[in-house]
Design an enzyme around this catalytic site. Sequence first.
Site, PDB file in Angstrom:
ATOM      1  N   ARG A 108      12.324  47.659 -35.691  1.00 16.06           N
ATOM      2  CA  ARG A 108      12.035  48.233 -37.012  1.00 16.06           C
ATOM      3  C   ARG A 108      13.302  48.871 -37.539  1.00 16.06           C
ATOM      4  O   ARG A 108      13.863  49.773 -36.919  1.00 16.06           O
ATOM      5  CB  ARG A 108      10.963  49.336 -36.895  1.00 16.06           C
ATOM      6  CG  ARG A 108       9.606  48.792 -36.589  1.00 16.06           C
ATOM      7  CD  ARG A 108       8.514  49.775 -36.937  1.00 16.06           C
ATOM      8  NE  ARG A 108       8.546  51.003 -36.170  1.00 16.06           N
ATOM      9  CZ  ARG A 108       7.699  52.007 -36.338  1.00 16.06           C
ATOM     10  NH1 ARG A 108       6.771  51.938 -37.265  1.00 16.06           N
ATOM     11  NH2 ARG A 108       7.776  53.091 -35.600  1.00 16.06           N
ATOM     12  N   THR A 112      14.063  51.371 -43.692  1.00 13.51           N
ATOM     13  CA  THR A 112      13.042  50.652 -44.479  1.00 13.51           C
ATOM     14  C   THR A 112      11.766  50.398 -43.672  1.00 13.51           C
ATOM     15  O   THR A 112      10.741  50.047 -44.246  1.00 13.51           O
ATOM     16  CB  THR A 112      13.594  49.277 -44.903  1.00 13.51           C
ATOM     17  OG1 THR A 112      13.896  48.548 -43.694  1.00 13.51           O
ATOM     18  CG2 THR A 112      14.857  49.400 -45.736  1.00 13.51           C
ATOM     19  N   ASP A 204       6.098  57.117 -28.743  1.00 13.50           N
ATOM     20  CA  ASP A 204       6.855  55.860 -28.798  1.00 13.50           C
ATOM     21  C   ASP A 204       6.578  55.065 -27.519  1.00 13.50           C
ATOM     22  O   ASP A 204       6.962  55.479 -26.420  1.00 13.50           O
ATOM     23  CB  ASP A 204       8.356  56.162 -28.930  1.00 13.50           C
ATOM     24  CG  ASP A 204       9.137  54.886 -29.191  1.00 13.50           C
ATOM     25  OD1 ASP A 204       9.718  54.754 -30.266  1.00 13.50           O
ATOM     26  OD2 ASP A 204       9.145  53.991 -28.291  1.00 13.50           O
ATOM     27  N   ASP A 207       9.696  53.895 -25.445  1.00  8.82           N
ATOM     28  CA  ASP A 207      10.331  55.020 -24.749  1.00  8.82           C
ATOM     29  C   ASP A 207       9.491  55.481 -23.565  1.00  8.82           C
ATOM     30  O   ASP A 207      10.018  55.793 -22.494  1.00  8.82           O
ATOM     31  CB  ASP A 207      10.541  56.198 -25.707  1.00  8.82           C
ATOM     32  CG  ASP A 207      11.746  55.982 -26.616  1.00  8.82           C
ATOM     33  OD1 ASP A 207      12.574  55.102 -26.305  1.00  8.82           O
ATOM     34  OD2 ASP A 207      11.854  56.688 -27.629  1.00  8.82           O
TER      35      ASP A 207
HETATM   36  N1  URA Z   1       5.468  52.262 -32.284  1.00 13.43           N
HETATM   37  C1  URA Z   1       5.256  53.150 -31.281  1.00 13.43           C
HETATM   38  O1  URA Z   1       5.789  52.997 -30.203  1.00 13.43           O
HETATM   39  N2  URA Z   1       4.442  54.190 -31.516  1.00 13.43           N
HETATM   40  C2  URA Z   1       3.816  54.395 -32.683  1.00 13.43           C
HETATM   41  O2  URA Z   1       3.067  55.354 -32.820  1.00 13.43           O
HETATM   42  C3  URA Z   1       4.056  53.459 -33.728  1.00 13.43           C
HETATM   43  C4  URA Z   1       4.881  52.399 -33.492  1.00 13.43           C
END
Ligand code: URA
Length: 213
Positions: A108, A112, A204, A207
């Site tokens: 991502r 944007t 995330d 992560d």
């Molecule tokens: N990607 C993630 O890892 N967590 C989210 O909450 C949204 C997208």
Amino acid sequence: MQKPLDGVTIVDHPLVQHKLSIIRDRETSTGSFRQLLREVSVLLCYEVTRDLPLEPVEIETPVAHTIGKTLSGKKLTFAPILRAGAGMLDGMLELVPSARVAHIGLYREPKTLKAVEYYFKAPSDIAERLVIVIDPMLATGHTAVAALDRLKETGVTRLRFVCLLAAPEGIEVVRSHHPDVPIWTAAVDERLNAHAYIVPGLGDCGDRLYGTK
Ligand code: URA
């Protein structure tokens, strides 16, 4: 009880929901997070493949001749969206070891939030296969739409999408761009926050899977 959404199957099996709660917990270690995501993926795979077509097969058991059932058509393809999708791949392959794999590298763009492709490697005959796209987090839906667009460009016509958590916004985006692609998820959460994270979510996913925070 969540409202039924068109084209969305919520896998509310107690084991899935139990494991999901531990996955969500911020105190869950990287190792446990990874293991639980793999375990939930096995259960999600079971559901996403529930209606696959079968054909008769002749079998000689040690006792008698019989007619059994076997999956018909070409082998499945799992298409994990890197990198978090890789965290669900092994669990799904555990259930369907002969499946093929198409890796889709998308990230991502932070400003944007649009999806940018950096890797794509798929079986040469992918167009003839049922493809199950895997990404734990269906958030804005931009990445999912980009992956589905890309697969359709290669000629794929039969697609499904499986995730661990979905935001209503992401479901809306995917369903409006690709109404032919059904979605399986363990839960539909409340919303996205200003940073496009799912609320309450789990943070995330990449992560937490790989300990990169
Ligand atoms: N990607 C993630 O890892 N967590 C989210 O909450 C949204 C997208």
